[in-house]
Design an enzyme around this catalytic site. Structure first.
Site, PDB file in Angstrom:
ATOM      1  N   HIS A  18       0.836  -1.198   0.000  1.00  0.00           N
ATOM      2  CA  HIS A  18       0.000   0.000   0.000  1.00  0.00           C
ATOM      3  C   HIS A  18       0.876   1.256   0.000  1.00  0.00           C
ATOM      4  O   HIS A  18       0.699   2.152  -0.845  1.00  0.00           O
ATOM      5  CB  HIS A  18      -0.912   0.004   1.231  1.00  0.00           C
ATOM      6  N   GLU A  19       1.819   1.304   0.929  1.00  0.00           N
ATOM      7  CA  GLU A  19       2.681   2.483   1.028  1.00  0.00           C
ATOM      8  C   GLU A  19       3.636   2.578  -0.163  1.00  0.00           C
ATOM      9  O   GLU A  19       3.983   3.677  -0.599  1.00  0.00           O
ATOM     10  CB  GLU A  19       3.478   2.453   2.339  1.00  0.00           C
ATOM     11  N   HIS A  22       1.900   4.523  -2.903  1.00  0.00           N
ATOM     12  CA  HIS A  22       2.006   5.978  -2.706  1.00  0.00           C
ATOM     13  C   HIS A  22       3.419   6.464  -3.051  1.00  0.00           C
ATOM     14  O   HIS A  22       3.598   7.466  -3.756  1.00  0.00           O
ATOM     15  CB  HIS A  22       1.708   6.339  -1.249  1.00  0.00           C
TER      16      HIS A  22
END
Length: 336
Positions: A18-19, A22
């Site tokens: 997820h990170e 980003h």
């Protein structure tokens, strides 16, 4: 030990991907990233590379990408608040996108290993509609009414749309095309209408990719439907699980084998992806909503209003998590 290791692995994979979403899109967009962290709390390890600190923190239950100008205004031209709004939107959505990718990969690997049900009949169940109509082992169901059926998923999909209506099954039996009229029966065990067949298992990497994508899509739809039911009041709160319940589920499923571990990994990753896209302040979906409003009105929302709404969003989410943990997760432990 299995519960601990599998839970840490699931959380690390889900959070890290997820990170990383980003982080990758931020870097590609030219945004200055001050820190990329896996985990929360005190630092265990940190290394500086270029302009970014890469950190590993003690609690493996979260992570973050600290971008210049994300939480406060910055005059740096490469700050998050100064780049084009479409780039900011892409950065915000990238985390959830990677969760869907992880879910897709997990489901694809499962189908690659176990195979999938083809449209060729492996066994006809005794006293079933299929046996009564005359279907036999080796028959290939190539069409139902006017719908082509390439595998058992197509067959079950057409049946579920028609339920107990009599349908025409077109079958390839050793090169001969035959037609059978069959009326499905409802199965109490499976909670769906069936004709009473099992299918031959086939293996195809390309088909596994297609089925992995379909499973990810269907899982997302089910989660969205559950969220709608929560708001309508038809979804019971006791069905929800907090961190303790999730860890228990991961341990329980992982102890059954690698495929069950992949299944729960895919489920949690898709859940996180869908949940993060909800238009709730403090979540990625809420941030995207603020950016969408900014794109429409031509200027950012008042910073104090955004911070206030985000604080409310965080408070509500934490309250829900605490409630579910105390009354559902811990309650289930005492009821065992």
């Amino acid at each position: 030990m299995i519960t601990l290791i599998s839970s840490l692995l699931v959380f690390l994979l889900v959070v890290m991907l997820h990170e990383l979403g980003h982080f990758t899109v931020a870097k590609l967009s030219g945004i200055k990233v001050n820190e990329f962290s896996i985990g929360m709390g005190p630092k265990i390890y940190q290394k500086e590379k270029g302009e970014t600190f890469y950190s590993l923190r003690i609690l493996p239950v979260g992570g973050y990408v600290a971008m210049e100008g994300e939480e406060e205004n910055s005059h740096d031209p490469r700050a998050f608040n100064n780049v084009h709004i479409f780039k900011r939107m892409a950065v915000v959505l990238a985390g959830a996108f990677m969760n869907f990718v992880l879910g897709f990969l997990a489901f694809t690997i499962i189908f690659s290993i176990v195979g999938y049900g083809s449209n060729e009949i492996d066994k006809v169940i005794e006293n079933s509609p299929a046996m009564t109509s005359g279907l036999k082992t080796g028959d290939k169901i190539i069409k139902i009414n006017s719908s082509p059926t390439k595998d058992i998923y197509d067959i079950n999909s057409v049946i579920s749309k028609n339920n107990d209506k009599e349908m025409n099954f077109f079958v390839d039996r050793k090169g001969e095309l035959l037609k059978f009229s069959i009326k499905p029966q409802f199965s109490e065990e499976n909670k769906m209408y069936l004709i009473g067949i099992t299918s031959k298992i086939d293996h195809s990497f390309l088909k596994s990719i297609s089925l992995g994508a379909d499973r990810t899509l269907q899982m997302s739809k089910m989660i969205i439907q559950s969220i709608k039911m929560m708001f309508s009041g038809s979804f019971k709160m006791e069905y929800l699980s907090g961190p303790v319940g999730v860890v228990q589920l991961i341990g329980s499923e992982s102890s059954k084998g690698f495929l069950n571990f992949l299944q729960i990994l895919g489920l949690i990753s898709v859940n996180l992806g869908v949940f993060n896209l909800l238009p709730i302040p403090a979540l990625d979906g809420g941030k995207f909503l603020f950016l969408l409003i900014e794109a429409i009105i031509g200027k950012p929302i008042n910073e104090k209003i955004e911070q206030g709404l985000s604080l409310i969003g965080i408070s509500l989410l934490f309250s829900l998590m605490i409630y579910v943990t105390i009354f559902n997760d811990i309650g289930r432990l005492f009821n065992k």
